[in-house]
Motif scaffolding. Structure first.
Motif, PDB file in Angstrom:
ATOM      1  N   ALA A 179      -1.331  15.811  -8.849  1.00 12.58           N
ATOM      2  CA  ALA A 179      -1.184  15.917  -7.446  1.00 12.58           C
ATOM      3  C   ALA A 179      -0.079  14.749  -7.045  1.00 12.58           C
ATOM      4  CB  ALA A 179      -2.544  15.611  -6.719  1.00 12.58           C
ATOM      5  N   GLU A 180       0.654  15.205  -6.022  1.00 15.04           N
ATOM      6  CA  GLU A 180       1.772  14.558  -5.174  1.00 15.04           C
ATOM      7  C   GLU A 180       1.014  13.555  -4.715  1.00 15.04           C
ATOM      8  OE1 GLU A 180       4.404  15.249  -1.874  1.00 15.04           O
ATOM      9  OE2 GLU A 180       5.768  15.678  -3.573  1.00 15.04           O
ATOM     10  N   LEU A 181       1.632  12.216  -4.780  1.00 12.63           N
ATOM     11  CA  LEU A 181       1.219  10.944  -3.959  1.00 12.63           C
ATOM     12  C   LEU A 181       1.252  11.248  -2.580  1.00 12.63           C
ATOM     13  CD1 LEU A 181       2.640   8.496  -6.336  1.00 12.63           C
ATOM     14  CD2 LEU A 181       0.533   9.129  -6.408  1.00 12.63           C
ATOM     15  N   GLU A 182       0.207  10.446  -1.893  1.00 11.65           N
ATOM     16  CA  GLU A 182       0.563  10.586  -0.382  1.00 11.65           C
ATOM     17  C   GLU A 182       1.556  10.011   0.078  1.00 11.65           C
ATOM     18  OE1 GLU A 182      -2.309   8.865   3.477  1.00 11.65           O
ATOM     19  OE2 GLU A 182      -2.707   8.640   1.529  1.00 11.65           O
ATOM     20  N   ARG A 183       2.110  10.852   1.048  1.00 10.64           N
ATOM     21  CA  ARG A 183       3.234  10.316   1.846  1.00 10.64           C
ATOM     22  C   ARG A 183       3.138   9.781   2.972  1.00 10.64           C
ATOM     23  NH1 ARG A 183       8.696  11.083   0.849  1.00 10.64           N
ATOM     24  NH2 ARG A 183       8.435  12.882  -0.487  1.00 10.64           N
ATOM     25  N   ARG A 184       2.911   8.323   2.966  1.00  8.78           N
ATOM     26  CA  ARG A 184       2.451   7.698   4.142  1.00  8.78           C
ATOM     27  C   ARG A 184       3.560   7.684   5.222  1.00  8.78           C
ATOM     28  NH1 ARG A 184      -2.740   5.381   3.969  1.00  8.78           N
ATOM     29  NH2 ARG A 184      -2.021   3.649   5.145  1.00  8.78           N
ATOM     30  N   THR A 185       4.779   7.432   4.834  1.00 13.01           N
ATOM     31  CA  THR A 185       5.946   7.402   6.062  1.00 13.01           C
ATOM     32  C   THR A 185       7.178   8.195   4.988  1.00 13.01           C
ATOM     33  OG1 THR A 185       7.265   5.660   5.081  1.00 13.01           O
ATOM     34  CG2 THR A 185       5.540   5.227   6.414  1.00 13.01           C
ATOM     35  N   PRO A 186       8.136   8.459   5.580  1.00  9.59           N
ATOM     36  CA  PRO A 186       9.373   9.247   4.957  1.00  9.59           C
ATOM     37  C   PRO A 186       9.992   8.455   3.962  1.00  9.59           C
ATOM     38  CG  PRO A 186       9.330   9.141   7.497  1.00  9.59           C
ATOM     39  CD  PRO A 186       8.348   8.404   7.154  1.00  9.59           C
ATOM     40  N   HIS A 187       9.520   7.082   3.618  1.00  9.78           N
ATOM     41  CA  HIS A 187      10.142   6.152   3.012  1.00  9.78           C
ATOM     42  C   HIS A 187       9.358   6.073   1.651  1.00  9.78           C
ATOM     43  CE1 HIS A 187      13.105   5.038   6.052  1.00  9.78           C
ATOM     44  NE2 HIS A 187      11.904   4.760   6.916  1.00  9.78           N
ATOM     45  N   THR A 188       8.089   6.612   1.578  1.00 12.39           N
ATOM     46  CA  THR A 188       7.047   6.421   0.501  1.00 12.39           C
ATOM     47  C   THR A 188       7.421   7.114  -0.653  1.00 12.39           C
ATOM     48  OG1 THR A 188       5.413   6.428   2.156  1.00 12.39           O
ATOM     49  CG2 THR A 188       4.807   6.797  -0.241  1.00 12.39           C
ATOM     50  N   ARG A 189       7.392   6.377  -1.788  1.00 11.64           N
ATOM     51  CA  ARG A 189       8.121   6.952  -3.218  1.00 11.64           C
ATOM     52  C   ARG A 189       6.737   7.999  -3.699  1.00 11.64           C
ATOM     53  NH1 ARG A 189      11.339   3.612  -0.881  1.00 11.64           N
ATOM     54  NH2 ARG A 189      12.476   2.159  -2.281  1.00 11.64           N
ATOM     55  N   CYS A 190       6.818   9.143  -3.688  1.00 14.06           N
ATOM     56  CA  CYS A 190       5.861  10.059  -3.976  1.00 14.06           C
ATOM     57  C   CYS A 190       6.119  10.724  -5.383  1.00 14.06           C
ATOM     58  CB  CYS A 190       5.722  11.061  -2.873  1.00 14.06           C
ATOM     59  SG  CYS A 190       5.238  10.204  -1.262  1.00 14.06           S
ATOM     60  N   SER A 191       6.983  10.401  -6.112  1.00 14.22           N
ATOM     61  CA  SER A 191       7.041  11.531  -7.361  1.00 14.22           C
ATOM     62  C   SER A 191       6.962  10.328  -8.626  1.00 14.22           C
ATOM     63  CB  SER A 191       8.481  12.019  -7.467  1.00 14.22           C
ATOM     64  OG  SER A 191       9.505  11.061  -7.629  1.00 14.22           O
ATOM     65  N   ALA A 192       6.943  10.472  -9.625  1.00 16.47           N
ATOM     66  CA  ALA A 192       6.567   9.689 -10.667  1.00 16.47           C
ATOM     67  C   ALA A 192       7.977   8.922 -11.107  1.00 16.47           C
ATOM     68  CB  ALA A 192       6.165  10.242 -11.975  1.00 16.47           C
ATOM     69  N   ALA A 193       9.138   9.699 -10.903  1.00 18.51           N
ATOM     70  CA  ALA A 193      10.303   9.334 -11.105  1.00 18.51           C
ATOM     71  C   ALA A 193      10.755   8.160 -10.061  1.00 18.51           C
ATOM     72  CB  ALA A 193      11.281  10.470 -11.024  1.00 18.51           C
ATOM     73  N   GLU A 194      10.398   8.442  -8.875  1.00 16.46           N
ATOM     74  CA  GLU A 194      10.779   7.567  -8.013  1.00 16.46           C
ATOM     75  C   GLU A 194      10.118   6.299  -7.912  1.00 16.46           C
ATOM     76  OE1 GLU A 194      12.082   9.763  -3.807  1.00 16.46           O
ATOM     77  OE2 GLU A 194       9.754   9.760  -4.415  1.00 16.46           O
TER      78      GLU A 194
END
Length: 256
Positions: free
Chosen positions: A166-181
């Motif tokens: 599952a993709e990580l929760e995007r709390r803001t437009p700046h949140t790192r949501c992928s494993a690579a990021e």
């Protein structure tokens, strides 16, 4: 409000679920609302409340609303106050809040979240943040969380396994949501010895975080952060202050 899984709430599980739900209502909650939140029959919730009241862990006010009891609060605060890291970190947080005029936190990693063990607001004249002692935030979107995850997830494979399907929760437009990021951030954090949160958990709030070695010189017990309103204290100013934060941590900063 999300109902709890009735199949899991039997016996002591139900009593503990009621206790946890009471913690969400500092001003008290009626039996009807509590029953809806727990998702169990009213008589069983009432029996759980009576068990908690007999133990002093719940109470009932003049309105008939239920709330956490004085015995629960006594146990919680007594346990919190004598934790070794709390005793040692509190003066540091006070110094940081006074020095920078911003909020200082001490947090630990609990599963995928961070839990705030201590917090000190600036003495006066500044906006207070909404974080609370015992409150949680996602590890991947906070400076303290990423700092501690950097120690636990040293490779992209480990990060990928931690993120899961599952993709990580995007709390803001700046949140790192992928494993690579997230992996790129964790590599940088290990290299430089501190983490930053550039409005990744909450718009308008940034922070820097450093490890705290309160219990062992080999692994951090948690992390300390200085969190600030971005318009008042830009992230660059917090980064410039990292040496001073490390100096105020003293022996708790470890050997770096």
């Amino acid at each position: 409000m999300q109902r709890l899984d009735e199949a899991r709430l039997v016996g002591s599980d139900r009593v503990l679920a009621v206790l946890k739900e009471l913690g969400r209502f500092p001003d008290g909650v009626g039996l009807e609302e509590l029953t809806r939140a727990i998702g169990s029959p009213k008589p069983t919730v009432h029996r759980a409340l009576q068990s908690l009241r007999r133990a002093g862990l719940a109470d009932q006010d003049a309105r008939g609303h239920y709330l956490l009891g004085d015995e629960f609060l006594r146990l919680a605060f007594a346990h919190h106050e004598v934790r070794p890291e709390h005793v040692r970190i509190r003066p540091v947080l006070e110094a940081l809040a006074a020095k920078f005029g911003e909020t200082a936190h001490y947090a630990v990693l609990d599963g995928r979240d961070v839990v705030y063990r201590a917090k000190v607001d600036p003495p006066a004249g500044a906006v207070r943040l909404t974080s609370t002692i015992g409150g949680r935030n996602p590890g991947h979107s906070t400076g303290v969380g990423k700092l501690l995850l950097a120690q636990q997830l040293p490779t992209l494979d480990r990060v990928t396994a931690w993120v899961g399907s599952a993709e990580l929760e995007r709390r803001t437009p700046h949140t790192r949501c992928s494993a690579a990021e997230l992996h790129r951030d964790l590599v940088e954090i290990r290299d430089r010895g501190y983490a930053s949160d550039d409005q990744e958990n909450e718009i308008g709030i940034n922070c820097v975080a450093l490890p705290v070695y309160a219990l062992s010189p080999a692994a951090p017990s948690g992390a300390v952060s200085v969190s600030a309103l971005a318009y008042r204290t830009p992230l660059a100013a917090l980064v410039d202050a990292v040496p001073e934060i490390r100096r105020l941590l003293g022996p708790l900063a470890g050997g770096r």
